[in-house]
Design an enzyme around this catalytic site. Structure first.
Site, PDB file in Angstrom:
ATOM      1  N   LYS A 262       0.861  -1.183   0.000  1.00  0.00           N
ATOM      2  CA  LYS A 262       0.000   0.000   0.000  1.00  0.00           C
ATOM      3  C   LYS A 262       0.901   1.237   0.000  1.00  0.00           C
ATOM      4  O   LYS A 262       1.937   1.258   0.687  1.00  0.00           O
ATOM      5  CB  LYS A 262      -0.890  -0.018   1.247  1.00  0.00           C
ATOM      6  CG  LYS A 262      -1.876   1.143   1.341  1.00  0.00           C
ATOM      7  CD  LYS A 262      -2.774   1.013   2.580  1.00  0.00           C
ATOM      8  CE  LYS A 262      -3.815   2.114   2.651  1.00  0.00           C
ATOM      9  NZ  LYS A 262      -4.703   2.001   3.834  1.00  0.00           N
TER      10      LYS A 262
ATOM     11  N   SER B  70      -9.689   1.985   2.828  1.00  0.00           N
ATOM     12  CA  SER B  70      -8.813   2.790   2.009  1.00  0.00           C
ATOM     13  C   SER B  70      -7.739   1.982   1.278  1.00  0.00           C
ATOM     14  O   SER B  70      -7.120   2.498   0.349  1.00  0.00           O
ATOM     15  CB  SER B  70      -8.112   3.835   2.893  1.00  0.00           C
ATOM     16  OG  SER B  70      -7.271   3.205   3.845  1.00  0.00           O
TER      17      SER B  70
ATOM     18  N   SER C  21      -9.942  -0.540   7.012  1.00  0.00           N
ATOM     19  CA  SER C  21      -9.371  -0.457   5.665  1.00  0.00           C
ATOM     20  C   SER C  21      -8.638  -1.684   5.151  1.00  0.00           C
ATOM     21  O   SER C  21      -8.259  -1.710   3.982  1.00  0.00           O
ATOM     22  CB  SER C  21      -8.432   0.738   5.570  1.00  0.00           C
ATOM     23  OG  SER C  21      -9.199   1.897   5.415  1.00  0.00           O
TER      24      SER C  21
END
Ligand code: GLN
Length: 487
Positions: free
Chosen positions: A76, A151, A175
């Site tokens: 990420k 997210s 997330s």
């Protein structure tokens, strides 16, 4: 090889049926083909990945391979990666090349894993749909008109579409679990403090926690084992002996491998709010758990409904403080023209941050200001304590808690974009877990309307990651939802 489990990839690499360079190339080519449609990656690290793969091949040849040596993965874009662009999904950091690695990135590098690239995300990890990225929305591989969740939507979409076998994520209010649920993969957020936050760009520090995505609980267990561990550079990192999170990943001993396991079903999670198709899939999964020998018991989390209001005071408060470092001086975007220092700060921040980030900074600054601190921030901290106590009371009656990961399946891109409160409410089942600092996992448990994946959430007491993963593994040995792939 694209669809192989980590165990199969390890065996193929060790038997020299494939080299790490060949494996990385396979995934890099697939990213090149499919990423334009999915937008799961912000940065593709082709040269870096191939160099790491060559080093991994040398290690394998020398007989020095560990479990993840030569295995490709994606990070990420919230994790700092030395020499590689680290944007956190923001225009503010669109020119930021980190001079150092996050602890998690360094651990995985040392393990010999191969970083394919950095995945798209909601700006500063604020969002539930991945529509808040400066780099545009990520598409759900099951239906490109739908959100993948957020997210960590880029990491989840990448694993679901097999652009990477495993990926890292972070979970402040859901997330990791929520996008895992919406994309039909497995994701785990460990107990707060298990994974170091060093080099993980901060959103809400008392809630942020790194986590793992994979096709299965078994794959997540291997990734989490490599990511976790004490780090003196994170003051909330927990000093505990290293753990093998795969230790309860075992072949079923008999046809009731979960005999004795008590699963708590919070009354409040099964009340109104859950869509019919989600309920059907979750009920069927609970039947499967009973078939495997588990028993279910109703429990109550009376303050869970207050998790969203408490979170949306605490998280923005911490964010307003954490994001003050982005001032146009030390890193990131700086406005081109300004008259004085104050205007340089103001214009750099006005240009660098997106609308949702600004909203949170405003809310956070407000709730911390004189006269409102007691009314909002302090009150939210008290609710946080009550929510954590509810879980402890529930764990007196059960070993794990189960319920839906999200109230609905993935919604259409744009559907909630103008309604922040509707967006916030979609995290109703995941946020309390972060407020309490507990571990949580989401695994696929079927499909709802439109052939969209449904996630089942398992919540455990502190440090029960191995049990959560082992429990999900038994379910995955008896079912094949985790093996389904988007067309
Ligand atoms: N959707 C929640 C938020 O917007 C949680 C995000 C997260 O876990 N990073 O804050």
């Amino acid at each position: 090889m694209i669809h192989a489990s980590l165990t199969e990839l390890r065996a193929a690499l060790d038997a020299k049926r494939i080299s790490s360079v060949e494996l990385a190339t396979l995934f890099l080519d697939r990213i090149e083909q499919q990423n334009p449609a999915l937008n799961a990656f912000i940065t593709v690290n082709r040269d870096g990945a191939l160099a790491a793969a060559r080093a991994a091949d040398a290690r394998i040849a020398a007989g020095n391979a560990g479990p993840l040596t030569g295995i490709p993965l994606a990070h990420k874009d919230v994790f700092c990666t030395e020499g590689v662009l680290t944007t956190c999904g923001s225009k503010m950091l669109s020119n930021f090349v980190s001079p150092y690695d996050a602890h998690v990135v360094a651990l995985l590098k040392a393990a010999g894993a191969v970083n394919l690239g950095k995945t798209n995300m909601d700006e500063f990890a604020m969002g539930s749909s991945n529509e808040n990225s400066h780099y545009g929305p990520v598409k759900n591989p099951w239906d490109a008109t739908r959100i993948p969740g957020g997210s960590s939507g880029g990491s989840a979409a990448a694993v679901a579409a097999r652009l990477a076998p495993i990926a890292t994520g972070t979970d402040t209010g859901g997330s990791v679990r929520q996008p895992a649920g919406h994309t039909g993969i497995t994701g785990i957020k460990p107990t707060y403090g298990v994974v170091s936050r060093y080099g993980m760009i901060a959103y809400a520090s008392s809630l942020d926690q790194g986590g793992a995505f994979g096709a299965s609980a078994a794959d997540c267990a291997q990734l989490l084992t490599a990511m976790a561990g004490f780090d003196a550079r994170d003051s909330t990192s927990l000093e505990r002996p290293a753990e093998d999170y795969a230790r309860e990943i075992a072949a079923p001993a008999n046809d009731k491998p979960l005999a004795g396991l008590r699963i708590g079903l919070p009354r409040e999670f099964f009340a109104e709010g859950m869509a019919e198709d989600v309920r059907t899939a979750v009920d069927a999964a609970l039947d499967e758990y009973r078939k495997l020998g588990a028993t279910t018991v109703e429990v109550s989390l009376p303050n869970a409904k207050l998790a969203i209001p408490a979170y949306y005071v605490i998280a923005p408060a911490e964010a307003s403080s954490n994001l003050s470092r982005f001032d146009g001086v030390r890193y990131g975007h700086r406005a081109a023209e300004y008259r004085d220092l104050a205007e340089m700060y103001a214009k750099s921040r006005a240009e660098g941050f997106g609308a949702e980030v600004k909203r949170r900074i405003l809310v956070g600054t407000y709730v911390l200001s004189h006269g409102y601190y007691d009314a909002y921030y302090l009150q939210a901290q008290k609710l946080r304590r009550l929510i954590a106590q509810d879980f402890q009371a529930a764990f007196a009656q059960c070993d794990v808690i189960a319920g839906p990961t999200s109230p609905t399946t993935a919604w259409a891109i744009g559907e909630k974009a103008d309604d922040p409160v509707q967006m916030y409410l979609s995290d109703i089942y995941t946020i309390a877990v972060n407020l309490a600092g507990l571990p949580g996992l989401s695994h696929p448990c079927g499909f709802g309307g439109g052939n969209l994946p449904v996630g089942l959430q398992l919540i455990g007491d502190y440090f029960s990651e191995a049990r959560l993963l082992g429990t999900a593994h038994q379910y995955q040995q008896a079912t094949d939802w985790h093996l389904r792939r988007p067309a």
